[in-house]
Scaffold this motif. Sequence first.
Motif, PDB file in Angstrom:
ATOM      1  N   ALA A   3       0.848  -1.194   0.000  1.00 59.98           N
ATOM      2  CA  ALA A   3       0.000   0.000   0.000  1.00 59.98           C
ATOM      3  C   ALA A   3       0.879   1.236   0.000  1.00 59.98           C
ATOM      4  O   ALA A   3       2.020   1.200   0.474  1.00 59.98           O
ATOM      5  N   VAL A   4       0.338   2.311  -0.533  1.00 58.71           N
ATOM      6  CA  VAL A   4       1.070   3.575  -0.603  1.00 58.71           C
ATOM      7  C   VAL A   4       0.124   4.719  -0.288  1.00 58.71           C
ATOM      8  O   VAL A   4      -1.083   4.638  -0.562  1.00 58.71           O
ATOM      9  N   ILE A   5       0.698   5.779   0.291  1.00 56.79           N
ATOM     10  CA  ILE A   5      -0.062   7.010   0.486  1.00 56.79           C
ATOM     11  C   ILE A   5       0.771   8.169  -0.034  1.00 56.79           C
ATOM     12  O   ILE A   5       1.976   8.272   0.262  1.00 56.79           O
ATOM     13  N   TYR A   6       0.136   9.005  -0.845  1.00 55.10           N
ATOM     14  CA  TYR A   6       0.806  10.165  -1.400  1.00 55.10           C
ATOM     15  C   TYR A   6       0.599  11.337  -0.444  1.00 55.10           C
ATOM     16  O   TYR A   6      -0.523  11.629  -0.040  1.00 55.10           O
ATOM     17  N   ILE A   7       1.699  11.985  -0.094  1.00 56.45           N
ATOM     18  CA  ILE A   7       1.678  12.971   0.980  1.00 56.45           C
ATOM     19  C   ILE A   7       0.820  14.186   0.620  1.00 56.45           C
ATOM     20  O   ILE A   7      -0.012  14.631   1.425  1.00 56.45           O
ATOM     21  N   TYR A  23      -3.368   3.822  -2.273  1.00 53.71           N
ATOM     22  CA  TYR A  23      -3.610   2.738  -3.208  1.00 53.71           C
ATOM     23  C   TYR A  23      -3.124   1.445  -2.576  1.00 53.71           C
ATOM     24  O   TYR A  23      -2.179   1.449  -1.781  1.00 53.71           O
ATOM     25  N   TYR A  24      -3.781   0.368  -2.963  1.00 54.98           N
ATOM     26  CA  TYR A  24      -3.499  -0.914  -2.340  1.00 54.98           C
ATOM     27  C   TYR A  24      -3.283  -2.007  -3.387  1.00 54.98           C
ATOM     28  O   TYR A  24      -3.870  -1.982  -4.467  1.00 54.98           O
ATOM     29  N   ALA A  25      -2.478  -2.984  -3.013  1.00 53.39           N
ATOM     30  CA  ALA A  25      -2.370  -4.179  -3.838  1.00 53.39           C
ATOM     31  C   ALA A  25      -3.704  -4.907  -3.810  1.00 53.39           C
ATOM     32  O   ALA A  25      -4.423  -4.875  -2.802  1.00 53.39           O
ATOM     33  N   ASP A  26      -4.021  -5.571  -4.902  1.00 50.42           N
ATOM     34  CA  ASP A  26      -5.300  -6.287  -4.981  1.00 50.42           C
ATOM     35  C   ASP A  26      -5.443  -7.311  -3.860  1.00 50.42           C
ATOM     36  O   ASP A  26      -6.543  -7.555  -3.367  1.00 50.42           O
ATOM     37  N   SER A  27      -4.339  -7.890  -3.469  1.00 55.55           N
ATOM     38  CA  SER A  27      -4.379  -8.957  -2.468  1.00 55.55           C
ATOM     39  C   SER A  27      -4.793  -8.476  -1.077  1.00 55.55           C
ATOM     40  O   SER A  27      -5.186  -9.284  -0.232  1.00 55.55           O
ATOM     41  N   PHE A  34      -6.898  -4.075   4.318  1.00 56.03           N
ATOM     42  CA  PHE A  34      -5.872  -3.206   4.893  1.00 56.03           C
ATOM     43  C   PHE A  34      -6.262  -1.753   4.642  1.00 56.03           C
ATOM     44  O   PHE A  34      -6.810  -1.414   3.591  1.00 56.03           O
ATOM     45  N   THR A  35      -5.933  -0.897   5.611  1.00 56.33           N
ATOM     46  CA  THR A  35      -6.251   0.526   5.497  1.00 56.33           C
ATOM     47  C   THR A  35      -5.077   1.364   5.992  1.00 56.33           C
ATOM     48  O   THR A  35      -4.561   1.132   7.093  1.00 56.33           O
ATOM     49  N   LEU A  36      -4.701   2.328   5.167  1.00 58.64           N
ATOM     50  CA  LEU A  36      -3.639   3.255   5.537  1.00 58.64           C
ATOM     51  C   LEU A  36      -4.224   4.494   6.196  1.00 58.64           C
ATOM     52  O   LEU A  36      -5.314   4.942   5.826  1.00 58.64           O
ATOM     53  N   SER A  37      -3.450   5.038   7.142  1.00 63.09           N
ATOM     54  CA  SER A  37      -3.786   6.349   7.694  1.00 63.09           C
ATOM     55  C   SER A  37      -2.483   7.042   8.064  1.00 63.09           C
ATOM     56  O   SER A  37      -1.417   6.419   8.067  1.00 63.09           O
ATOM     57  N   ARG A  38      -2.607   8.322   8.359  1.00 64.30           N
ATOM     58  CA  ARG A  38      -1.399   9.103   8.605  1.00 64.30           C
ATOM     59  C   ARG A  38      -1.659  10.106   9.711  1.00 64.30           C
ATOM     60  O   ARG A  38      -2.734  10.671   9.793  1.00 64.30           O
ATOM     61  N   ASP A  39      -0.675  10.309  10.556  1.00 67.57           N
ATOM     62  CA  ASP A  39      -0.718  11.357  11.574  1.00 67.57           C
ATOM     63  C   ASP A  39       0.439  12.295  11.264  1.00 67.57           C
ATOM     64  O   ASP A  39       1.593  11.997  11.582  1.00 67.57           O
ATOM     65  N   SER A  72       6.280   9.927  -8.948  1.00 62.46           N
ATOM     66  CA  SER A  72       6.078   8.741  -9.770  1.00 62.46           C
ATOM     67  C   SER A  72       4.795   8.036  -9.394  1.00 62.46           C
ATOM     68  O   SER A  72       4.390   8.012  -8.230  1.00 62.46           O
ATOM     69  N   ILE A  73       4.168   7.458 -10.401  1.00 65.21           N
ATOM     70  CA  ILE A  73       2.984   6.631 -10.147  1.00 65.21           C
ATOM     71  C   ILE A  73       3.387   5.174  -9.942  1.00 65.21           C
ATOM     72  O   ILE A  73       2.563   4.353  -9.574  1.00 65.21           O
ATOM     73  N   TYR A  74       4.652   4.887 -10.191  1.00 62.21           N
ATOM     74  CA  TYR A  74       5.108   3.497 -10.123  1.00 62.21           C
ATOM     75  C   TYR A  74       5.572   3.164  -8.718  1.00 62.21           C
ATOM     76  O   TYR A  74       6.744   2.856  -8.485  1.00 62.21           O
ATOM     77  N   TRP A  75       4.649   3.223  -7.803  1.00 60.13           N
ATOM     78  CA  TRP A  75       5.006   3.109  -6.396  1.00 60.13           C
ATOM     79  C   TRP A  75       5.464   1.712  -6.015  1.00 60.13           C
ATOM     80  O   TRP A  75       6.102   1.531  -4.971  1.00 60.13           O
ATOM     81  N   ARG A  76       5.150   0.733  -6.819  1.00 63.80           N
ATOM     82  CA  ARG A  76       5.541  -0.638  -6.480  1.00 63.80           C
ATOM     83  C   ARG A  76       7.017  -0.922  -6.768  1.00 63.80           C
ATOM     84  O   ARG A  76       7.542  -1.963  -6.380  1.00 63.80           O
ATOM     85  N   GLN A  77       7.657  -0.030  -7.484  1.00 67.81           N
ATOM     86  CA  GLN A  77       9.058  -0.260  -7.821  1.00 67.81           C
ATOM     87  C   GLN A  77       9.946   0.131  -6.652  1.00 67.81           C
ATOM     88  O   GLN A  77       9.976   1.291  -6.242  1.00 67.81           O
ATOM     89  N   THR A  78      10.699  -0.833  -6.143  1.00 66.78           N
ATOM     90  CA  THR A  78      11.482  -0.585  -4.930  1.00 66.78           C
ATOM     91  C   THR A  78      12.585   0.444  -5.146  1.00 66.78           C
ATOM     92  O   THR A  78      12.993   1.120  -4.200  1.00 66.78           O
ATOM     93  N   ASP A  79      13.052   0.607  -6.388  1.00 65.43           N
ATOM     94  CA  ASP A  79      14.133   1.561  -6.624  1.00 65.43           C
ATOM     95  C   ASP A  79      13.665   3.014  -6.581  1.00 65.43           C
ATOM     96  O   ASP A  79      14.464   3.939  -6.718  1.00 65.43           O
ATOM     97  N   ARG A  80      12.352   3.244  -6.384  1.00 69.90           N
ATOM     98  CA  ARG A  80      11.825   4.610  -6.272  1.00 69.90           C
ATOM     99  C   ARG A  80      11.983   5.158  -4.854  1.00 69.90           C
ATOM    100  O   ARG A  80      11.714   6.337  -4.623  1.00 69.90           O
ATOM    101  N   TYR A  81      12.419   4.318  -3.940  1.00 70.01           N
ATOM    102  CA  TYR A  81      12.441   4.700  -2.528  1.00 70.01           C
ATOM    103  C   TYR A  81      13.849   5.033  -2.052  1.00 70.01           C
ATOM    104  O   TYR A  81      14.813   4.349  -2.399  1.00 70.01           O
TER     105      TYR A  81
END
Length: 125
Positions: free
Chosen positions: A49-53, A59-63, A68-73, A103-112
């Motif tokens: 899952a990812v959250i854009y600041i 957004y979540y993986a289909d699985s 699962f639910t994201l939240s932010r403080d 990037s919209i390609y949040w699943r790519q580990t090299d973006r982090y």
Amino acid sequence: QVQVVESGGGSVQAGGTLRLSCAASGNTHGTTYMAWFRQAPGKEREGVAVIYIRTSNSYYADSVKGRFTLSRDDAKNTMYLQMDSLKPEDTAMYYCATSTAFSIYWRQTDRYNYWGQGTQVTVSS
């Protein structure tokens, strides 16, 4: 530099719940999104899952969608992953990561840019 620390993992039975926390500290003002990944033994690391600041869109993986639910403080620079209806296949090491990319390609580990050490989640049947 950004320090990322996960917590909240543990062992539960199928159908149980856990809440993971990801605390980011240091120079976080350039962070564009934060995500959770997981890696089971012998498998590749996968985006959960990812959250854009800026927009707070998540957004979540289909699985995990619907479970699962994201939240932010923002005051605590902490992101949470509420995990309900856990399944044995959710068993993995869960990692939090932050990115300064656009990037919209949040699943790519090299973006982090920064990763935490991980927190283990084990779900028994």
